[in-house]
Design a protein around this motif. Sequence first.
Motif, short mmCIF file in Angstrom:
data_model
loop_
_atom_site.label_atom_id
_atom_site.label_comp_id
_atom_site.label_asym_id
_atom_site.label_seq_id
_atom_site.Cartn_x
_atom_site.Cartn_y
_atom_site.Cartn_z
N ARG A 243 0.84 -1.35 -0.13
CA ARG A 243 -0.10 0.18 0.02
C ARG A 243 0.94 1.32 0.08
NH1 ARG A 243 -5.57 -1.17 1.75
NH2 ARG A 243 -5.84 1.27 1.56
N SER A 244 1.85 1.12 0.92
CA SER A 244 2.71 2.29 0.90
C SER A 244 3.70 2.88 -0.30
CB SER A 244 3.71 2.30 2.12
OG SER A 244 2.81 2.13 3.37
N LEU A 245 3.69 1.62 -1.14
CA LEU A 245 4.50 2.19 -2.36
C LEU A 245 3.71 2.58 -3.48
CD1 LEU A 245 6.66 -1.47 -2.76
CD2 LEU A 245 7.42 1.01 -2.04
N ILE A 246 2.57 2.68 -3.27
CA ILE A 246 1.40 3.38 -4.13
C ILE A 246 1.77 5.01 -4.21
CG2 ILE A 246 -0.82 4.10 -4.96
CD1 ILE A 246 -0.07 1.09 -5.32
N GLY A 247 2.30 5.53 -5.07
CA GLY A 247 2.74 6.72 -5.22
C GLY A 247 4.54 6.85 -4.74
N ALA A 248 4.85 6.10 -4.36
CA ALA A 248 6.40 6.01 -4.09
C ALA A 248 7.13 6.02 -5.57
CB ALA A 248 6.84 4.92 -3.40
N SER A 249 8.47 6.57 -5.51
CA SER A 249 9.30 6.64 -6.76
C SER A 249 10.25 5.60 -6.86
CB SER A 249 10.00 8.09 -6.85
OG SER A 249 9.05 9.06 -6.79
N PHE A 250 10.32 4.90 -8.03
CA PHE A 250 11.46 3.89 -8.23
C PHE A 250 12.40 4.67 -9.17
CE2 PHE A 250 13.41 0.51 -10.54
CZ PHE A 250 13.11 -0.61 -9.66
N ALA A 251 13.51 4.65 -8.65
CA ALA A 251 14.63 5.22 -9.75
C ALA A 251 15.67 4.13 -10.12
CB ALA A 251 15.45 6.25 -9.00
N ARG A 252 16.35 4.32 -11.20
CA ARG A 252 17.13 3.22 -11.78
C ARG A 252 18.20 4.09 -12.45
NH1 ARG A 252 18.25 -0.56 -16.29
NH2 ARG A 252 20.21 -0.80 -15.88
N ARG A 253 19.45 3.79 -12.14
CA ARG A 253 20.56 4.30 -12.70
C ARG A 253 20.98 3.68 -14.07
NH1 ARG A 253 25.04 6.45 -9.16
NH2 ARG A 253 25.07 4.43 -8.41
N TYR A 254 21.08 4.14 -15.25
CA TYR A 254 21.55 3.67 -16.50
C TYR A 254 22.46 4.60 -17.07
CZ TYR A 254 21.26 1.27 -20.94
OH TYR A 254 21.66 0.49 -22.06
N ARG A 255 23.67 3.99 -17.25
CA ARG A 255 24.90 4.76 -17.80
C ARG A 255 25.15 6.21 -17.40
NH1 ARG A 255 24.46 1.53 -23.40
NH2 ARG A 255 25.59 3.37 -24.67
N GLY A 256 25.14 6.01 -15.90
CA GLY A 256 25.16 7.31 -15.30
C GLY A 256 23.89 8.18 -15.00
N ALA A 257 23.00 8.06 -15.81
CA ALA A 257 21.66 8.91 -15.66
C ALA A 257 20.78 8.16 -14.74
CB ALA A 257 21.22 9.39 -16.93
N TRP A 258 19.95 8.94 -14.13
CA TRP A 258 18.86 8.47 -13.28
C TRP A 258 17.60 8.43 -14.13
CZ3 TRP A 258 19.23 5.21 -9.01
CH2 TRP A 258 20.37 5.35 -8.45
N TYR A 259 16.73 7.47 -14.14
CA TYR A 259 15.27 7.32 -14.53
C TYR A 259 14.35 7.07 -13.50
CZ TYR A 259 18.01 7.51 -19.00
OH TYR A 259 18.92 7.82 -19.80
N LEU A 260 13.43 8.03 -13.40
CA LEU A 260 12.30 7.62 -12.24
C LEU A 260 11.09 7.47 -12.86
CD1 LEU A 260 14.45 9.48 -10.78
CD2 LEU A 260 12.72 10.39 -9.43
#
Length: 189
Positions: A18-35
């Motif tokens: 439940r708490s993860l609804i609205g949370a941000s998932f971030a992933r770093r790919y080749r130095g840049a972050w994608y959210l």
Amino acid sequence: MTELSRSFYRGNTVAVARSLIGASFARRYRGAWYLARIVETEAYLGSNDAAAHSRGGRRTARVEPMYADGGHLYVFLVYGMHHCANVVTRRPGMPEAVLIRAGEGPPEAPPALLSGPGRFCAALGITAAATGMDIVDGSDYRLYRRDRRPRIGVSPRIGVDYAAEAKDWPLRFYDRDSRAVSGRPRLRR
DNA sequence: CACATGATCGCCT
DNA sequence: GGCGATCATGTGG
């Protein structure tokens, strides 16, 4: 942005889902972050959950990450072509996890780009290479706490009709105000 | 809009 | 050898 802690992931799996609804998932790919903003999740409750890969205490190489401490990733391949990403919960030896089913990308992205577990992984480039990764120790995968509490909807889980009575358990959670939730009026294109 | 089907392969029995 | 914690496409109403 506050990063979610180890103790958070060690908590009750339904509460985490439940708490993860609205949370941000971030992933770093080749130095840049994608959210991505998470808008749909499902809880999988371990040995006693007929829908979970860890049902009956199954412990194989694939499922092993589910037995890790809370705050790790469990990624697997389904139907030979799509990946599904989970956040492991609870403590070592307790094989519970939260499946991330959908997210929202940047406003300029197609609304359905991350709508569905396979699409979420495809859009963020998440593959089996990420399984077992620690998301608390500052790896290339991180999650941030939501800043507002969304209106949350509840339903049975998707695609687990084989799971006897567990198929009807109300363990799917979603943001009622998001257009990116899967299994909705199709937002093709 | 509601199904129905094919794709594709690692995992588990 | 069977079957998925899915998705895109195609058919018919």
